[in-house]
Design a protein around this motif. Structure first.
Motif, PDB file in Angstrom:
ATOM      1  N   UNK A  30       0.838  -1.191   0.000  1.00  7.59           N
ATOM      2  CA  UNK A  30       0.000   0.000   0.000  1.00  7.59           C
ATOM      3  C   UNK A  30       0.874   1.243   0.000  1.00  7.59           C
ATOM      4  N   UNK A  31       0.463   2.245  -0.778  1.00  9.11           N
ATOM      5  CA  UNK A  31       1.150   3.534  -0.835  1.00  9.11           C
ATOM      6  C   UNK A  31       0.167   4.609  -0.389  1.00  9.11           C
ATOM      7  N   UNK A  32       0.470   5.271   0.719  1.00 10.41           N
ATOM      8  CA  UNK A  32      -0.409   6.310   1.260  1.00 10.41           C
ATOM      9  C   UNK A  32       0.026   7.690   0.765  1.00 10.41           C
ATOM     10  N   UNK A  33      -0.943   8.599   0.678  1.00 11.05           N
ATOM     11  CA  UNK A  33      -0.711   9.997   0.277  1.00 11.05           C
ATOM     12  C   UNK A  33      -0.153  10.124  -1.135  1.00 11.05           C
ATOM     13  N   UNK A  34      -0.421   9.112  -1.969  1.00 10.71           N
ATOM     14  CA  UNK A  34       0.126   9.138  -3.330  1.00 10.71           C
ATOM     15  C   UNK A  34      -0.834   9.842  -4.278  1.00 10.71           C
ATOM     16  N   UNK A  35      -0.267  10.542  -5.228  1.00 13.46           N
ATOM     17  CA  UNK A  35      -1.052  11.106  -6.327  1.00 13.46           C
ATOM     18  C   UNK A  35      -0.449  10.592  -7.623  1.00 13.46           C
ATOM     19  N   UNK A  36      -1.281  10.388  -8.612  1.00 15.83           N
ATOM     20  CA  UNK A  36      -0.816   9.850  -9.874  1.00 15.83           C
ATOM     21  C   UNK A  36      -1.827   8.871 -10.419  1.00 15.83           C
ATOM     22  N   UNK A  85      10.697  11.193 -11.736  1.00 15.38           N
ATOM     23  CA  UNK A  85      12.129  10.918 -11.891  1.00 15.38           C
ATOM     24  C   UNK A  85      12.627   9.946 -10.831  1.00 15.38           C
ATOM     25  N   UNK A  86      12.158  10.106  -9.584  1.00 13.05           N
ATOM     26  CA  UNK A  86      12.641   9.278  -8.486  1.00 13.05           C
ATOM     27  C   UNK A  86      11.689   8.121  -8.216  1.00 13.05           C
ATOM     28  N   UNK A  87      12.212   6.908  -8.104  1.00 14.41           N
ATOM     29  CA  UNK A  87      11.367   5.785  -7.706  1.00 14.41           C
ATOM     30  C   UNK A  87      10.834   5.986  -6.292  1.00 14.41           C
ATOM     31  N   UNK A  88       9.691   5.379  -6.006  1.00 14.46           N
ATOM     32  CA  UNK A  88       9.092   5.472  -4.684  1.00 14.46           C
ATOM     33  C   UNK A  88       9.863   4.624  -3.691  1.00 14.46           C
ATOM     34  N   UNK A  89      10.226   3.426  -4.091  1.00 15.82           N
ATOM     35  CA  UNK A  89      10.909   2.494  -3.203  1.00 15.82           C
ATOM     36  C   UNK A  89      11.625   1.454  -4.055  1.00 15.82           C
ATOM     37  N   UNK A 103       4.656   5.546   2.785  1.00 15.48           N
ATOM     38  CA  UNK A 103       3.938   6.792   3.074  1.00 15.48           C
ATOM     39  C   UNK A 103       4.650   7.924   2.349  1.00 15.48           C
ATOM     40  N   UNK A 104       3.960   8.510   1.372  1.00 16.18           N
ATOM     41  CA  UNK A 104       4.548   9.597   0.607  1.00 16.18           C
ATOM     42  C   UNK A 104       4.532  10.883   1.429  1.00 16.18           C
ATOM     43  N   UNK A 105       5.492  11.749   1.163  1.00 17.40           N
ATOM     44  CA  UNK A 105       5.575  13.018   1.872  1.00 17.40           C
ATOM     45  C   UNK A 105       4.380  13.905   1.511  1.00 17.40           C
ATOM     46  N   UNK A 106       3.775  14.527   2.524  1.00 17.68           N
ATOM     47  CA  UNK A 106       2.663  15.433   2.279  1.00 17.68           C
ATOM     48  C   UNK A 106       3.154  16.762   1.715  1.00 17.68           C
ATOM     49  N   UNK A 107       4.396  17.121   2.060  1.00 12.53           N
ATOM     50  CA  UNK A 107       4.964  18.373   1.562  1.00 12.53           C
ATOM     51  C   UNK A 107       5.396  18.252   0.104  1.00 12.53           C
ATOM     52  N   UNK A 108       5.912  17.086  -0.271  1.00 16.01           N
ATOM     53  CA  UNK A 108       6.370  16.848  -1.641  1.00 16.01           C
ATOM     54  C   UNK A 108       6.079  15.395  -1.986  1.00 16.01           C
ATOM     55  N   UNK A 109       4.960  15.167  -2.664  1.00 22.62           N
ATOM     56  CA  UNK A 109       4.539  13.792  -2.905  1.00 22.62           C
ATOM     57  C   UNK A 109       5.311  13.086  -4.003  1.00 22.62           C
ATOM     58  N   UNK A 111       8.321  12.220  -3.253  1.00 25.88           N
ATOM     59  CA  UNK A 111       9.247  11.450  -2.429  1.00 25.88           C
ATOM     60  C   UNK A 111       8.494  10.689  -1.340  1.00 25.88           C
ATOM     61  N   UNK A 112       9.015   9.524  -1.000  1.00 24.62           N
ATOM     62  CA  UNK A 112       8.449   8.780   0.116  1.00 24.62           C
ATOM     63  C   UNK A 112       9.039   9.305   1.420  1.00 24.62           C
TER      64      UNK A 112
END
Length: 390
Positions: A30-36, A85-89, A103-109, A111-112
């Motif tokens: 599961x990936x939280x706070x993700x957009x895309x 550009x950057x992989x999630x994990x 859990x993706x960053x809320x400030x910059x989604x 990055x995880x």
């Protein structure tokens, strides 16, 4: 940018293999706070270093996913959201089924912020290594900022040197930590990741780390090949590295007489390298458009100021195309030594003469014009100059 042998293993997310055979690898979670819109599973073949998408799935509203790929060799796999550009994990397929919670960053989604991995000891070890490595790197970065502050406050040379020595000690500790972790690793994918992570960081001269040299990297890969003789990707990488080593050996000038050349100086007057005989000379090949060169320039300035009164000088040889850009970079970076250039970019005669295919590149000459060392960057330059200019 300088092309070097260990660039082949400097990518952060690499594939490596062992002798285990697996039919299918499943990565779910599961990936939280993700957009895309889409999730992609990537494999990066060790022989080519080009990411290959092996599966994809729409990003579900609740963030859950399951991705699969054929998997005959142990490897590292990336999850990427859309074309970010950057992989999630990244994980290692040491088990057929691996789960992650991200859990993706809320400030910059892009990055995880954090992630957990289950079912993969090698992936957990990779995460632990990365975390501890970055903590140690942060210590170096903090000290580097302190050095800048001391320079700005015009602190004593002793204070600055004490801090520089502490940075050198930290850098040495980080290198030993990496080598120790590589030695402990029983998973080739993990070992390759650790090697690539260190090398890619060390190739940034701003951190003051010493990269493993070509011979060390070749020996490490050769050892992995012996332990994993049936790994086709690793064998392919080893073969390409051997070919690159042969090419590099042909352009190794250490112990040889430096080829002489004559180029126009900043005023258009011809200047011969041989005219500087009698001094220790660092011949620095660079250009205003070369970002790694510009990052390296503060190290050159520090070395020049430290050793210029000890029969040492620098000759800058630029691959620029315009005099304006060349002169501006010299002024902006405070490069107060001699400079020459024919302003012919990669068509400059010195490129074929010295056989390099990337910059920054340099050779250190003794007073007779013989090459003592080449490719000196960061703290290694000052260390070598301190050694020969006692």
């Amino acid at each position: 940018m300088k092309k070097i042998l260990f660039a082949a293993v400097a990518a952060l997310l690499l594939v490596a293999c062992d002798n285990k055979s697996k039919n299918t690898f499943t990565l779910s979670g599961k990936i939280s706070n993700a957009t895309g819109k889409m999730l992609y599973l990537e494999e990066v073949p060790v022989g080519t270093m080009d990411p290959v998408i092996v599966d994809s799935t729409p990003l579900s509203p609740d963030g859950t996913f399951s991705l699969q790929a054929p998997s005959s060799e142990s490897a590292i796999y990336n999850i990427r959201i859309d074309q970010n550009f950057y992989p999630v994990v990244a994980v290692i397929n040491d088990h057929p089924k691996v789960e992650v919670e991200v859990e993706m960053s809320k400030e910059n989604n892009l990055f995880s912020e954090k992630y957990e991995v289950k079912g993969s000891p090698a992936s957990q070890a990779m995460k632990t290594f990365t975390t501890r490595f970055n903590e140690k790197l942060q210590s170096i970065f903090t000290r580097l900022k302190q050095v800048d502050s001391l320079h700005n406050s015009k602190a004593s040379e002793n204070e600055i040197e004490f801090l520089k020595q502490a940075i050198a000690n930290d850098a040495s500790t980080l290198k030993e930590y990496t080598l120790s972790e590589m030695k402990k690793s029983d998973n080739v994918a993990l070992t390759m990741f650790q090697l690539g992570y260190y090398q890619s960081t060390a190739n940034n001269p701003g951190f003051g780390l010493e990269p493993l040299n070509n011979e060390q990297v070749t020996a490490l890969i050769a050892d992995l090949v012996k332990k994993n003789p049936n790994h086709s990707g690793l064998a392919s990488l080893h073969k390409s590295m051997q070919a690159e080593m042969e090419r590099l050996n042909k352009s190794n000038w250490v112990g040889k007489q430096a080829p002489d050349f004559v180029l126009p100086d900043i005023n258009g007057k011809p200047l011969a390298l041989s005219s500087l005989k009698g001094k220790y000379v660092l011949v620095d090949f660079w250009a205003s458009w070369c970002r790694p060169c510009r990052i390296e320039n503060p190290h050159l300035v520090a070395a020049y100021n430290k050793f210029k009164d000890k029969n040492f000088t620098i000759l800058g040889v630029s691959l620029d195309q315009t005099k304006e850009a060349w002169e501006k970079a010299i002024k902006d970076d405070g490069l107060t030594w001699l400079h020459v250039s024919d302003l012919k970019f990669w068509e400059s005669s010195v490129v074929d003469l010295y056989g390099f295919d990337g910059i920054p590149f340099n050779v250190l000459l003794d007073p007779d014009g013989k090459v003592l060392a080449q490719g000196l960057r960061g703290v290694e330059l000052e260390k070598k100059l301190a050694e020969v200019l006692q």
